[in-house]
Write a protein that holds these residues in place. Structure first.
Motif, PDB file in Angstrom:
ATOM      1  N   HIS A   1      33.459  40.029  51.039  1.00 59.34           N
ATOM      2  CA  HIS A   1      35.157  39.512  50.743  1.00 59.34           C
ATOM      3  C   HIS A   1      35.954  37.766  50.669  1.00 59.34           C
ATOM      4  O   HIS A   1      35.838  37.926  51.433  1.00 59.34           O
ATOM      5  CB  HIS A   1      36.330  40.561  51.125  1.00 59.34           C
ATOM      6  CG  HIS A   1      38.024  40.365  50.338  1.00 59.34           C
ATOM      7  ND1 HIS A   1      37.721  40.595  48.730  1.00 59.34           N
ATOM      8  CD2 HIS A   1      39.458  39.883  51.181  1.00 59.34           C
ATOM      9  CE1 HIS A   1      39.427  40.177  48.606  1.00 59.34           C
ATOM     10  NE2 HIS A   1      39.617  39.856  50.175  1.00 59.34           N
ATOM     11  N   GLY A   2      35.644  37.375  49.410  1.00 61.16           N
ATOM     12  CA  GLY A   2      36.507  36.087  49.394  1.00 61.16           C
ATOM     13  C   GLY A   2      35.883  35.169  49.350  1.00 61.16           C
ATOM     14  O   GLY A   2      35.702  33.862  49.108  1.00 61.16           O
ATOM     15  N   ALA A   3      34.037  35.442  49.505  1.00 59.25           N
ATOM     16  CA  ALA A   3      32.578  34.368  49.366  1.00 59.25           C
ATOM     17  C   ALA A   3      32.884  33.588  48.004  1.00 59.25           C
ATOM     18  O   ALA A   3      32.844  32.182  48.079  1.00 59.25           O
ATOM     19  CB  ALA A   3      32.092  34.996  49.530  1.00 59.25           C
ATOM     20  N   SER A   4      33.494  34.250  47.026  1.00 57.49           N
ATOM     21  CA  SER A   4      33.003  34.091  46.103  1.00 57.49           C
ATOM     22  C   SER A   4      34.368  32.784  45.045  1.00 57.49           C
ATOM     23  O   SER A   4      33.909  32.386  44.944  1.00 57.49           O
ATOM     24  CB  SER A   4      33.604  34.888  44.289  1.00 57.49           C
ATOM     25  OG  SER A   4      33.092  34.777  43.378  1.00 57.49           O
ATOM     26  N   ARG A   5      35.630  33.667  45.836  1.00 58.00           N
ATOM     27  CA  ARG A   5      36.809  32.449  45.952  1.00 58.00           C
ATOM     28  C   ARG A   5      36.168  31.153  46.438  1.00 58.00           C
ATOM     29  O   ARG A   5      36.801  30.599  46.563  1.00 58.00           O
ATOM     30  CB  ARG A   5      38.148  33.609  45.972  1.00 58.00           C
ATOM     31  CG  ARG A   5      39.481  31.990  46.048  1.00 58.00           C
ATOM     32  CD  ARG A   5      40.568  33.097  46.779  1.00 58.00           C
ATOM     33  NE  ARG A   5      40.208  34.104  48.043  1.00 58.00           N
ATOM     34  CZ  ARG A   5      41.393  34.984  48.261  1.00 58.00           C
ATOM     35  NH1 ARG A   5      42.304  35.293  47.658  1.00 58.00           N
ATOM     36  NH2 ARG A   5      41.110  34.970  49.459  1.00 58.00           N
ATOM     37  N   SER A   6      35.394  31.441  47.795  1.00 60.81           N
ATOM     38  CA  SER A   6      35.408  30.014  48.666  1.00 60.81           C
ATOM     39  C   SER A   6      34.255  29.027  48.073  1.00 60.81           C
ATOM     40  O   SER A   6      34.752  27.813  47.768  1.00 60.81           O
ATOM     41  CB  SER A   6      35.310  30.264  49.781  1.00 60.81           C
ATOM     42  OG  SER A   6      34.627  29.565  50.556  1.00 60.81           O
ATOM     43  N   PHE A   7      33.460  29.959  46.618  1.00 62.09           N
ATOM     44  CA  PHE A   7      32.399  29.278  45.949  1.00 62.09           C
ATOM     45  C   PHE A   7      33.569  28.678  45.169  1.00 62.09           C
ATOM     46  O   PHE A   7      33.534  26.760  45.482  1.00 62.09           O
ATOM     47  CB  PHE A   7      31.375  29.770  45.550  1.00 62.09           C
ATOM     48  CG  PHE A   7      30.867  29.124  44.637  1.00 62.09           C
ATOM     49  CD1 PHE A   7      29.598  28.235  45.142  1.00 62.09           C
ATOM     50  CD2 PHE A   7      30.815  29.624  43.295  1.00 62.09           C
ATOM     51  CE1 PHE A   7      28.540  27.534  44.037  1.00 62.09           C
ATOM     52  CE2 PHE A   7      30.174  28.623  42.514  1.00 62.09           C
ATOM     53  CZ  PHE A   7      29.512  28.349  42.551  1.00 62.09           C
ATOM     54  N   THR A   8      33.919  29.080  44.380  1.00 61.52           N
ATOM     55  CA  THR A   8      35.227  28.157  43.276  1.00 61.52           C
ATOM     56  C   THR A   8      35.644  27.372  43.823  1.00 61.52           C
ATOM     57  O   THR A   8      36.013  26.313  43.566  1.00 61.52           O
ATOM     58  CB  THR A   8      35.475  29.550  42.806  1.00 61.52           C
ATOM     59  OG1 THR A   8      35.090  30.219  41.843  1.00 61.52           O
ATOM     60  CG2 THR A   8      36.880  28.981  41.934  1.00 61.52           C
ATOM     61  N   ALA A   9      36.701  27.439  45.695  1.00 67.57           N
ATOM     62  CA  ALA A   9      37.252  26.800  45.729  1.00 67.57           C
ATOM     63  C   ALA A   9      36.752  25.143  46.199  1.00 67.57           C
ATOM     64  O   ALA A   9      37.194  24.449  46.058  1.00 67.57           O
ATOM     65  CB  ALA A   9      38.492  27.058  46.876  1.00 67.57           C
TER      66      ALA A   9
END
Length: 1022
Positions: free
Chosen positions: A741-749
């Motif tokens: 959870h949160g990995a994809s958002r971390s990539f985007t950020a």
């Protein structure tokens, strides 16, 4: 008559009455004067982190203000004591209005600017303490107005100019300390009038001329410190007649050559400390010196003393005895007889007699020295005989140096009993036999050298137990057998490993790849065979490789292309073959290359080091061609070369390869466009990058993301080292674990944060990859420039241990740490103030600071970064209160835990903790931090007086080396206090109390410049 009498009586009492009223008015007016003067003093202190000045208000009488003491009778200020309160500012001239002041103590703060001349109006002043500040300007000449002055301390400031001759009129003066400033001129002859003077300390300045003979009149003088100046002429003989002297330090001045008086120990019977090193002394050490029974320190090194050393049987309290770098002794058997007398010194800690002409043998009684002994140096003499077995009794010995002698026999096995030994150097002797396996018990060993002896047998594998070993030199012996994998894989080795000029055989173990921090590798002139191990490419810190004179065969491994800092490579006189790889010409620091007398063939490259034929040797390789004309090699002609591809075939293969790569890229791109996931930022970001990679390319570059290439792991993914096929470029691939959870958002950020920013201290992103793997699963990765020296975390805490005093195998030195702190501060300053929209990193910590080949710091991992533009306030990247604490426990700002919004101040807090960790060696999550104690409070409570207690032990040892070997010790220590104070200020609990990161950059750069400027200033430890 009676009327006249009455009138006289009336006038007398009226005068008394009005005089009383006048005195009362004066007292009341004086009180108000004092209060106003204190308020003016307060107004000049803009920096008060402890809130000392908060009590200075009208709610209470000024006599109750912190640091203020008033007299009981008149309620006038008699003492102002604000020492060690972290105050910064300037001293107000209104201080001169405190006319009843007897004591002014402002030491251990950060006061700057000049000492106000108005202090000269304080005729009642007795004690003036201004030491350990940053005061500039000169010493006010009207200080002579302080006629009752007893003690004057301005040690360790930045004062300039000369000492005013008017100081000589302060007849009550007992203590005058101005050491560690930038004062010039000479000591005024008027000082001979200071009949009450007890201490005169003026060391580490720029005084010149002659020491005035008038100082010989100071019959009460106990301590005279004039070391490390540029005094010339002769040392006044009258100095040696001051029978009250306990401490005499005249070291480090270019005096005319002169000798110590023969009656020195008689004329100075109370002498405790004699610091006369580097003082142009000739002649002998007077035997009378042994009569000074109170002697504790004798420092006579770096002179031209000759003759025999007298005995010191009466000096029972002797702690330090240093006579190295003289011409003492004559090579005779009795030269070292004086050592036996030192067995009576029950507190002896340091014995240094190296670089003389001593002959004879080390006496067996050496084992009877005090067990407090920590350092013994006998290097570079003419000492013969065996190493006494009694050495084992010196259980606290840390350093034992005896190289450059004629010691013979075996190394005693009892050497392994010295559990605290850190440096053992016995090189350039005539030792024989085997290296005892007991050396493996010396687990604190840092440096071990047995070079140039007659040692035989194997290298003991037990050396692999010495997990702190950084220097190992066994060269020029007759050692045989194979290289123990336990020793070759000793990851602590970071400075040099020299096994050259022996008879070692077999192959270099693959464990050599563990030497990731090694600087010099020398295995030349042995009988080693096999191929050069490819794991050598993991030793990314290597600068010098010497492998000549062996039987190595096969090609130069391509993995050596990772050695970006390589400066010299000598693999001559082997049986190596194959072509000379092009990457050797791409190593920008490679200055010397010797490939001569091997079996290399093919074209000699023309780039990089190959441009300079005077620094590159390829002779003795008969099948080489091409290269620069200076090599005088034949031209290359491959038309009829057997086994070579024709130009046409090369064109066909290149074209097909290019088309295949293009198809793969286009396929990945169109597949990427059809994805339903929200990954637009990565797509936009990739459009501006020149390097395009596919999942296939990254998989191949990292050997299918093998564990062997894993260099780090975090919350949202793992980082692998790889080599791109198409360019040979070393890369770091951050692969996101999208099921978390949160990995994809971390990539985007991270893509969003790094889209348009470029700075030398930010990790450089090369490209992104958003595709699918071979199983059809989503795949997202960021490709970075590879950082050869890993993370700051690895350097600070490579081997976590519960023993906080144990030195880590890899240690950054003082200047390296300062450089990294500046690098990180510059990166934050760029993100916060120089980007079009401010960026907050949100997760600054040592594992996210990466170091390249020259140890430059780069901030990385922007997975939690937030952009503070108004236009993005509604985007997930800007929401703060809903995501909890931003960052990592221990480094995250305390306000984040209470739901506060992300701010640049949060990064500054993390930076402050990181800085404190770098210089104390303690993580913020250390077990000692509990029950309200944290890293910030731990450091703040110790500054400035207890700074050594909290320093990283490695740095503390380096400070001692700086003090003994070159720069001004007080300046080094003050610089460290200033650095720690910056860390404390940045990690303040309240955001508005934290330093601006822009100011931090300027302050650290200033500290660094001052520290480098101190290199030429030598001192001693008092």
């Amino acid at each position: 008559m009676q009327l006249g009498y009455f009138w006289s009586f009336f006038c007398f009492y009226a005068s008394v009455f009005f005089l009383y009223l006048g005195l009362t008015d004066c007292a009341l007016g004086g009180n108000e004067t004092d209060r106003l003067a204190l308020l003016e003093f307060k107004a000049r202190i803009p920096h008060d982190p402890l809130g000392v000045m908060s009590s200075w208000n009208d709610s209470i009488n000024f006599c109750l203000w912190q640091g203020v003491t008033c007299s009981h009778r008149h309620q006038r200020v008699i003492s102002l004591n604000l020492m060690s309160l972290q105050l910064a500012g300037s001293i107000s001239p209104h201080i001169g209005n405190l006319s009843f002041l007897r004591e002014l103590s402002l030491d251990n703060n950060s006061f700057s600017q000049e000492i106000p001349s108005e202090i000269g109006r304080l005729s009642r002043l007795q004690y003036l303490y201004l030491l350990n500040n940053s005061l500039s300007g000169g010493i006010p000449s009207n200080l002579s107005g302080c006629s009752n002055l007893i003690k004057f301390h301005v040690y360790n400031n930045q004062l300039i100019g000369e000492i005013p001759i008017e100081i000589g009129s302060l007849l009550k003066l007992k203590v005058f300390t101005v050491s560690c400033n930038n004062l010039t001129g000479t000591i005024p002859a008027s000082f001979g009038n200071l009949s009450s003077l007890d201490i005169l300390a003026a060391g580490e300045n720029y005084f010149s001329g002659r020491i005035p003979n008038a100082l010989g009149k100071l019959t009460t003088l106990r301590k005279l410190f004039l070391y490390m100046n540029t005094f010339s002429g002769t040392i006044p003989p009258s100095i040696y007649n001051l029978s009250s002297l306990t401490d005499l330090y005249l070291a480090g001045n270019p005096f005319y050559p002169g000798s110590l008086p023969s009656n020195l120990g008689i004329s100075l019977p109370n002498l405790r400390h004699l610091g006369m090193f580097q003082a142009q002394l000739i002649g002998s050490i007077p035997p009378s010196l042994s009569n000074a029974s109170n002697l504790e320190l004798i420092q006579l090194q770096l002179n031209s003393l000759t003759g025999q050393v007298p005995t010191f049987g009466n000096s029972l309290g002797l702690q330090l005895f240093s006579i190295e770098y003289n011409f003492l002794g004559n090579g005779g058997a009795s030269d070292l007889n004086f050592l036996s007398s030192l067995t009576n010194a029950t507190n002896l800690r340091v014995l240094v007699v190296g670089d003389n002409n001593f002959g004879g043998m080390l006496p067996e009684r050496i084992g009877n020295f005090s067990t407090t002994l920590e350092i013994m140096r006998f290097n570079d003499n003419h000492i013969v005989g065996n190493i006494p077995a009694g050495l084992q009794n010196l259980i606290n010995l840390i350093v034992f140096l005896a190289p450059g002698n004629h010691l013979s026999g075996n190394i005693p096995t009892v050497i392994g009993e010295l559990k605290y030994l850190q440096i053992l150097t016995l090189s350039f002797n005539e030792l024989s036999g085997r290296i005892p396996s007991s050396v493996g018990s010396l687990t604190n060993l840092y440096e071990f050298s047995l070079a140039s002896n007659n040692l035989q047998g194997d290298i003991p594998s037990s050396l692999g137990n010495c997990q702190n070993l950084q220097k190992l030199d066994l060269s020029y012996n007759n050692l045989s057998g194979s290289m123990p994998a336990q020793v070759i894989g000793l990851s602590s080795l970071s400075i040099y490993l020299d096994l050259s000029h022996n008879r070692l055989s077999g192959v270099i173990p693959l464990q050599v790849g563990s030497l990731k921090n090694l600087n010099v590798l020398n295995v030349s002139e042995n009988m080693l065979a096999g191929e050069i191990p490819s794991t050598l490419g993991s030793c990314v810190m290597l600068e010098f490789i010497f492998m000549q004179g062996n039987f190595f065969r096969g090609p130069i491994p391509s993995s050596l292309s990772s050695l970006r800092g390589l400066q010299e490579l000598d693999i001559s006189n082997n049986n190596l073959s194959g072509e000379i790889p092009e990457f050797l010409g791409d190593l920008i620091y490679l200055k010397v290359l010797n490939l001569s007398y091997n079996n290399f063939e093919g074209v000699v490259p023309v780039g990089g080091v190959f441009k300079n034929a005077s620094r590159t040797s390829v002779i003795g390789n008969s099948r080489l061609c091409g290269g620069t004309p200076e090599f005088h090699l034949p031209g290359c002609n491959f038309k009829h070369s057997k086994g070579k591809l024709s130009l046409a075939w090369k064109i066909v293969i290149s074209t097909l390869s290019g088309l295949l790569c293009l198809i793969l890229v286009l396929s990945s791109y169109f597949l990427f466009l059809t994805r339903k996931k929200r990954n637009e930022p990565a797509s936009d970001f990739a459009e501006n990058l020149h390097l395009m990679v596919s999942y296939h390319s990254l998989s191949k570059a990292t050997d299918d993301f093998s564990l062997a290439n894993l260099i780090g792991a975090g919350s949202f993914g793992s980082v692998y080292k790889g080599i791109l096929d198409q360019s040979g470029m070393a890369i770091a691939v951050k692969v996101f674990t999208l099921v978390r959870h949160g990995a994809s958002r971390s990539f985007t950020a991270e893509c969003e944060a790094l889209r348009n920013i470029r700075h030398r201290n930010l990790i450089k992103i090369l490209t992104v990859c958003s595709s699918v793997d071979y199983q059809g699963n989503d795949f997202k990765a960021l490709v970075y420039e590879f950082m050869a020296n890993g993370s700051l975390e690895e350097w600070l805490h490579q081997k976590p241990t519960t023993d906080e005093t144990q030195e880590t195998p890899m240690s950054l030195n003082l200047l390296q740490r300062i450089n990294v702190t500046i690098d990180v501060a510059c990166a934050l300053d760029y993100l916060h103030h120089q980007c079009e929209t401010p960026i907050v990193h949100c997760d600054l910590k040592p594992s996210n600071v990466l170091l390249d080949h020259d140890m430059t710091g780069h901030v990385g991992d922007f997975g939690l970064a937030r952009i503070l533009s108004e236009a993005t306030q509604d985007l997930p990247a800007s929401r703060t209160s809903s995501v909890g604490v931003r960052g990592t426990v221990g480094y995250a700002a305390p306000e984040y835990g209470m739901g506060s919004e992300v701010s640049t101040g949060g990064d500054v807090y993390s930076y402050g903790i990181l800085l404190l960790e770098m210089f104390t060696g303690k993580k913020p999550t250390n077990d000692i931090f509990k029950e309200g104690l944290n890293l910030h409070n731990f450091v703040r409570a110790a500054l400035p007086d207890r700074m050594p207690e909290i320093m990283d032990p490695f740095l503390l040892r380096e400070i001692v080396k700086w003090e003994n070997g070159g720069p001004g010790g007080c300046r080094v220590r003050k610089s460290l206090v200033s650095i720690l104070e910056i860390g404390v200020a940045c990690s303040a609990e309240l955001p508005h109390e934290r330093r601006s990161i822009s100011n931090v950059v300027a302050e650290l750069q200033s500290i660094k410049n001052e520290l480098l400027g101190a290199r030429g200033h030598r001192t001693i430890t008092l």
